[in-house]
Write a protein that holds these residues in place. Structure first.
Motif, PDB file in Angstrom:
ATOM      1  N   MET A 151      35.368 -39.162   2.899  1.00 53.56           N
ATOM      2  CA  MET A 151      36.557 -38.632   3.569  1.00 53.56           C
ATOM      3  C   MET A 151      36.256 -38.439   5.055  1.00 53.56           C
ATOM      4  N   MET A 152      37.226 -38.780   5.870  1.00 58.63           N
ATOM      5  CA  MET A 152      37.073 -38.682   7.311  1.00 58.63           C
ATOM      6  C   MET A 152      36.975 -37.208   7.722  1.00 58.63           C
ATOM      7  N   THR A 153      35.973 -36.903   8.548  1.00 59.77           N
ATOM      8  CA  THR A 153      35.761 -35.520   8.957  1.00 59.77           C
ATOM      9  C   THR A 153      35.944 -35.343  10.455  1.00 59.77           C
ATOM     10  N   PHE A 154      36.673 -36.233  11.080  1.00 58.57           N
ATOM     11  CA  PHE A 154      36.917 -36.154  12.515  1.00 58.57           C
ATOM     12  C   PHE A 154      38.354 -36.568  12.780  1.00 58.57           C
ATOM     13  N   SER A 155      38.825 -36.239  13.939  1.00 59.76           N
ATOM     14  CA  SER A 155      40.189 -36.584  14.320  1.00 59.76           C
ATOM     15  C   SER A 155      40.207 -37.948  15.005  1.00 59.76           C
ATOM     16  N   ILE A 156      41.153 -38.803  14.614  1.00 59.86           N
ATOM     17  CA  ILE A 156      41.319 -40.065  15.347  1.00 59.86           C
ATOM     18  C   ILE A 156      42.388 -39.921  16.433  1.00 59.86           C
ATOM     19  N   GLN A 157      42.808 -38.684  16.665  1.00 59.04           N
ATOM     20  CA  GLN A 157      43.821 -38.460  17.692  1.00 59.04           C
ATOM     21  C   GLN A 157      43.565 -37.165  18.466  1.00 59.04           C
ATOM     22  N   GLY A 176      47.065 -42.307  15.161  1.00 64.03           N
ATOM     23  CA  GLY A 176      45.893 -42.438  16.011  1.00 64.03           C
ATOM     24  C   GLY A 176      46.234 -42.926  17.403  1.00 64.03           C
ATOM     25  N   ALA A 177      47.529 -42.926  17.737  1.00 65.94           N
ATOM     26  CA  ALA A 177      47.980 -43.480  19.017  1.00 65.94           C
ATOM     27  C   ALA A 177      47.997 -42.432  20.121  1.00 65.94           C
ATOM     28  N   PHE A 178      47.780 -42.920  21.336  1.00 65.69           N
ATOM     29  CA  PHE A 178      47.759 -42.073  22.524  1.00 65.69           C
ATOM     30  C   PHE A 178      48.688 -42.606  23.584  1.00 65.69           C
ATOM     31  N   LYS A 179      49.249 -41.700  24.367  1.00 59.68           N
ATOM     32  CA  LYS A 179      49.808 -42.096  25.651  1.00 59.68           C
ATOM     33  C   LYS A 179      48.683 -41.886  26.651  1.00 59.68           C
ATOM     34  N   PHE A 224      43.341 -45.564  18.045  1.00 58.54           N
ATOM     35  CA  PHE A 224      42.330 -45.744  17.015  1.00 58.54           C
ATOM     36  C   PHE A 224      43.105 -46.029  15.723  1.00 58.54           C
ATOM     37  N   TYR A 225      42.569 -46.911  14.880  1.00 63.47           N
ATOM     38  CA  TYR A 225      43.221 -47.164  13.596  1.00 63.47           C
ATOM     39  C   TYR A 225      42.249 -47.822  12.618  1.00 63.47           C
ATOM     40  N   ASP A 226      42.642 -47.836  11.367  1.00 59.34           N
ATOM     41  CA  ASP A 226      41.902 -48.485  10.280  1.00 59.34           C
ATOM     42  C   ASP A 226      40.447 -48.019  10.181  1.00 59.34           C
ATOM     43  N   TYR A 227      40.255 -46.714  10.109  1.00 55.99           N
ATOM     44  CA  TYR A 227      38.922 -46.173   9.848  1.00 55.99           C
ATOM     45  C   TYR A 227      38.440 -46.698   8.497  1.00 55.99           C
ATOM     46  N   ASN A 228      37.186 -47.171   8.450  1.00 54.22           N
ATOM     47  CA  ASN A 228      36.606 -47.706   7.226  1.00 54.22           C
ATOM     48  C   ASN A 228      35.305 -46.961   6.941  1.00 54.22           C
ATOM     49  N   ASP A 229      35.365 -46.059   5.990  1.00 53.44           N
ATOM     50  CA  ASP A 229      34.213 -45.227   5.640  1.00 53.44           C
ATOM     51  C   ASP A 229      33.034 -46.077   5.145  1.00 53.44           C
ATOM     52  N   LYS A 230      33.300 -47.066   4.309  1.00 53.95           N
ATOM     53  CA  LYS A 230      32.228 -47.894   3.745  1.00 53.95           C
ATOM     54  C   LYS A 230      31.500 -48.702   4.808  1.00 53.95           C
ATOM     55  N   GLU A 231      32.244 -49.225   5.780  1.00 55.13           N
ATOM     56  CA  GLU A 231      31.626 -50.017   6.849  1.00 55.13           C
ATOM     57  C   GLU A 231      31.233 -49.161   8.049  1.00 55.13           C
ATOM     58  N   ILE A 277      35.820 -43.411  27.442  1.00 51.49           N
ATOM     59  CA  ILE A 277      36.025 -42.101  26.820  1.00 51.49           C
ATOM     60  C   ILE A 277      36.304 -42.227  25.318  1.00 51.49           C
ATOM     61  N   MET A 278      36.985 -43.312  24.925  1.00 52.34           N
ATOM     62  CA  MET A 278      37.227 -43.520  23.493  1.00 52.34           C
ATOM     63  C   MET A 278      35.911 -43.808  22.756  1.00 52.34           C
ATOM     64  N   LEU A 279      35.102 -44.704  23.320  1.00 51.47           N
ATOM     65  CA  LEU A 279      33.848 -45.074  22.665  1.00 51.47           C
ATOM     66  C   LEU A 279      32.849 -43.919  22.669  1.00 51.47           C
ATOM     67  N   ASP A 280      32.740 -43.203  23.780  1.00 54.54           N
ATOM     68  CA  ASP A 280      31.843 -42.038  23.816  1.00 54.54           C
ATOM     69  C   ASP A 280      32.215 -41.034  22.727  1.00 54.54           C
ATOM     70  N   TYR A 281      33.500 -40.836  22.524  1.00 56.17           N
ATOM     71  CA  TYR A 281      33.955 -39.908  21.495  1.00 56.17           C
ATOM     72  C   TYR A 281      33.679 -40.453  20.089  1.00 56.17           C
ATOM     73  N   ILE A 282      34.164 -41.658  19.810  1.00 58.05           N
ATOM     74  CA  ILE A 282      34.159 -42.151  18.430  1.00 58.05           C
ATOM     75  C   ILE A 282      32.764 -42.496  17.925  1.00 58.05           C
ATOM     76  N   PHE A 283      31.844 -42.859  18.834  1.00 57.10           N
ATOM     77  CA  PHE A 283      30.485 -43.161  18.379  1.00 57.10           C
ATOM     78  C   PHE A 283      29.722 -41.919  17.926  1.00 57.10           C
ATOM     79  N   GLN A 284      30.315 -40.753  18.041  1.00 55.13           N
ATOM     80  CA  GLN A 284      29.746 -39.561  17.416  1.00 55.13           C
ATOM     81  C   GLN A 284      29.943 -39.592  15.899  1.00 55.13           C
ATOM     82  N   PHE A 285      30.868 -40.451  15.437  1.00 56.67           N
ATOM     83  CA  PHE A 285      31.293 -40.437  14.043  1.00 56.67           C
ATOM     84  C   PHE A 285      31.144 -41.762  13.305  1.00 56.67           C
TER      85      PHE A 285
END
Length: 177
Positions: A1-7, A64-67, A82-89, A115-123
């Motif tokens: 289960m996803m434990t972070f926000s994609i937005q 997962g969309a931003f303005k 951000f979209y299509d989070y894949n836990d297995k991959e 800023i998107m990559l710095d954030y999301i690569f934590q997860f």
């Protein structure tokens, strides 16, 4: 289960990425109504209000969309998601990005992706990016951040016909370098 926000709200010195809301339609459409933005995108008619409304509805449903807001003048200058989070991959996608033409060639895309990559690569350990097969400008831009083309894929955009996209990928280790 996803434990972070994609937005989350994300920002640097130049831009702020704010979760997209229904009330943002008019401000975002004001940017998107320029046909020049869509010349290389898979759906070249997205500048038309009814076509953009379908795009916007898909953005809202993605959760997962931003303005993208220019911090100097507080104007909406584009959108991404951000979209299509894949836990297995252990991966997620970034895409559906566009900017007003006044912001092309000014380093805004690099700021947004950083800023998107710095954030999301934590997860996650991998980020994939869908880029339209005819969108040379975006292919060059994602190459500049270190993403490499790994596949070609037919992508069915929300409410639209499938279009050929290239899949680019960057991993956490390469990004850290």
């Amino acid at each position: 289960m996803m434990t972070f926000s994609i937005q989350p709200t994300l920002e640097d010195d130049n831009v702020r990425l704010v979760p997209l809301r229904e009330t943002d339609f008019e401000a975002l459409y004001e940017v998107a109504s320029d046909p020049k933005i869509w010349v290389q995108h898979p759906n070249k008619d997205r500048w038309q209000r009814n076509v953009f409304k379908t795009f916007f509805d898909g953005a809202m449903q993605s959760n997962g969309a931003f303005k993208i807001v220019d911090k100097v003048n507080e104007k909406v200058i584009g959108s991404t998601r951000f979209y299509d989070y894949n836990d297995k991959e252990d991966s997620i996608l970034i895409g559906y990005t566009f900017y007003g033409t006044a912001y092309w060639g000014k380093g805004i895309n690099l700021s947004v992706k950083k800023i998107m990559l710095d954030y999301i690569f934590q997860f996650v350990s991998k980020v994939n990016l869908h880029v339209g097969a005819s969108n040379i400008r975006s292919q060059i831009a994602v190459g500049r951040i270190g993403a490499e083309k790994v596949a070609e894929q037919e992508v069915t955009y929300f409410g639209e016909q499938p279009k050929l996209n290239f899949v680019y990928q960057i991993d956490r280790q390469k990004w850290a370098e």
